[in-house]
Write an enzyme that holds these catalytic residues in place. Structure first.
Site, PDB file in Angstrom:
ATOM      1  N   THR A 179       0.758  -1.318   0.087  1.00  0.00           N
ATOM      2  CA  THR A 179       0.037   0.044  -0.018  1.00  0.00           C
ATOM      3  C   THR A 179       0.913   1.324   0.007  1.00  0.00           C
ATOM      4  OG1 THR A 179      -1.504  -1.104   1.462  1.00  0.00           O
ATOM      5  CG2 THR A 179      -1.973   1.022   1.020  1.00  0.00           C
ATOM      6  N   MET A 298       0.603  -2.736   4.197  1.00  0.00           N
ATOM      7  CA  MET A 298      -0.118  -3.311   5.181  1.00  0.00           C
ATOM      8  C   MET A 298       0.214  -4.827   5.124  1.00  0.00           C
ATOM      9  SD  MET A 298      -4.027  -3.969   3.593  1.00  0.00           S
ATOM     10  CE  MET A 298      -4.508  -5.274   2.502  1.00  0.00           C
TER      11      MET A 298
END
Length: 375
Positions: A179, A298
């Site tokens: 991410t 993440m």
């Protein structure tokens, strides 16, 4: 304890209904509204005060990219997840959106006629990203677990990491990122010098097509050659290879030099490609001559690979929390006591280049990396 407030923006009634049904089934989420185009969405934002927005790209009147730019002008901190089609056009537009400030992206299911499969696909992709992008989400009820609970911060208290071997020249840099990665790589790679002396291999969590488009974009702005990885490619200094979506990238030996292979083994950490798979193959080939880098993302992908790098005597850098979109991947490595240094994104290229050159200047030795003109 309040729920995460989600605004859904998509011109398809079917998609809005399906996405709303999936998200509404999560106790931690509250669907506060929906909109069929960007203009309506912009009117609703101050009314419903969302914590997060899911945003379609192709919409009438005002498309997703134009809408995103307006959102970022007025609401710079609201996380926005692009919900796009898995096509070359969709990938290109999504990368434009990420560059314009979108937080992450999710691909729409390719078969929307199978409602059960489509909803499961959306659930598996969307829920973990929403959870990761909302800072207060950890204290909310989450019956759908995006991470393996048995591994969650399992190495948090590890303080007796094996000492690194000394005087081992770095022969390869391996990077894991998720991410926020496209923008982070767009900042990192252009800062590396054209004479960077070792190859770089990267896992960026993205679906097929997206990784190829990302490589093309990075190649245009970097002094190094950036390509999507190909099976059998020999590693040369100063080249950058990005794992293709849906394939694990591994490094091995071929004819006495390091080369690339692709495989479709089971996902690891719910990812394919996975940083752990790449990191472990790099250690098997280069051992202590490995520099591992874990950037924004993440989850925990890269943790096991970094344990292997550290045990072999290699070096590990992680991006710091302040410059990460999500400090999941780098945070787990840092908390495990595996990182040699925690570095802001704007200094990461300098640190990588310094570590590589310092190690190679201190000791000259046989290299597994091919030299141009000698193959």
């Amino acid at each position: 304890m309040r729920k995460i407030r989600v605004l859904i923006v998509d011109d398809s009634v079917v998609v809005r209904k399906m996405l709303a049904d999936v998200l509404a089934a999560e106790p931690a989420l509250d669907i506060v509204g929906s909109a069929s185009n960007g203009r309506i969405a912009l009117q609703k934002i101050p009314q419903v005060n969302p914590d997060l927005i899911t945003l379609d790209l192709e919409m009438p009147e005002m498309d997703g990219l134009a809408t995103l730019k307006e959102i970022r002008r007025s609401y710079p901190r609201i996380p926005v997840i692009m919900f796009s089609m898995l096509t070359a056009r969709g990938a290109d537009a999504t990368l434009d959106a990420l560059a314009a400030g979108a937080s992450d992206c999710v691909c729409k299911p390719t078969n929307m006629t199978n409602a059960v499969a489509a909803m499961q696909n959306i659930r598996e992709q969307m829920i973990p990203k929403i959870r990761a992008l909302c800072p207060f989400a950890e204290n909310l009820p989450w019956p759908t677990q995006p991470l393996d609970p048995s591994r969650r911060f399992a190495a948090q208290n590890k303080t007796n990491a094996k000492p690194r071997k000394v005087n081992e020249p770095i022969e390869i840099v391996t990077i894991g990122v998720s991410t926020g990665g496209p923008n982070a790589l767009s900042q990192l790679l252009p800062q590396l010098p054209a004479d960077f002396p070792v190859p770089i291999v990267i896992v960026q969590h993205m679906p097929p097509i997206f990784t190829k488009q990302l490589a093309l974009r990075l190649d245009k702005i970097s002094p190094l050659q950036v390509r999507e990885a190909e099976a059998g490619a020999v590693l040369y200094p100063g080249e950058v290879w990005i794992a293709p979506g849906d394939f694990h990238l591994v490094v091995g030996r071929q004819g006495g030099v390091a080369s690339l292979a692709l495989q479709q083994g089971p996902p690891e950490n719910s990812c394919r490609p996975a940083a752990d798979v790449l990191f472990q193959s790099v250690v098997d080939t280069f051992g202590a001559r490995t520099l591992g880098v874990v950037m924004t993302g993440m989850g925990q992908d890269g943790l096991r690979g970094c344990e292997r790098i550290r045990d072999a005597g290699g070096r590990i850098l992680v991006q710091d929390e302040a410059s990460s979109v999500v400090w999941g991947m780098p945070g787990t490595v840092a908390r495990a006591g595996l990182a040699d240094n925690i570095v802001p994104l704007d200094r990461l290229a300098i640190e990588i280049d310094r570590d590589v050159r310092k190690s190679r200047n201190s000791l000259s030795s046989f290299s597994l990396v091919a030299a141009r003109g000698q193959q």
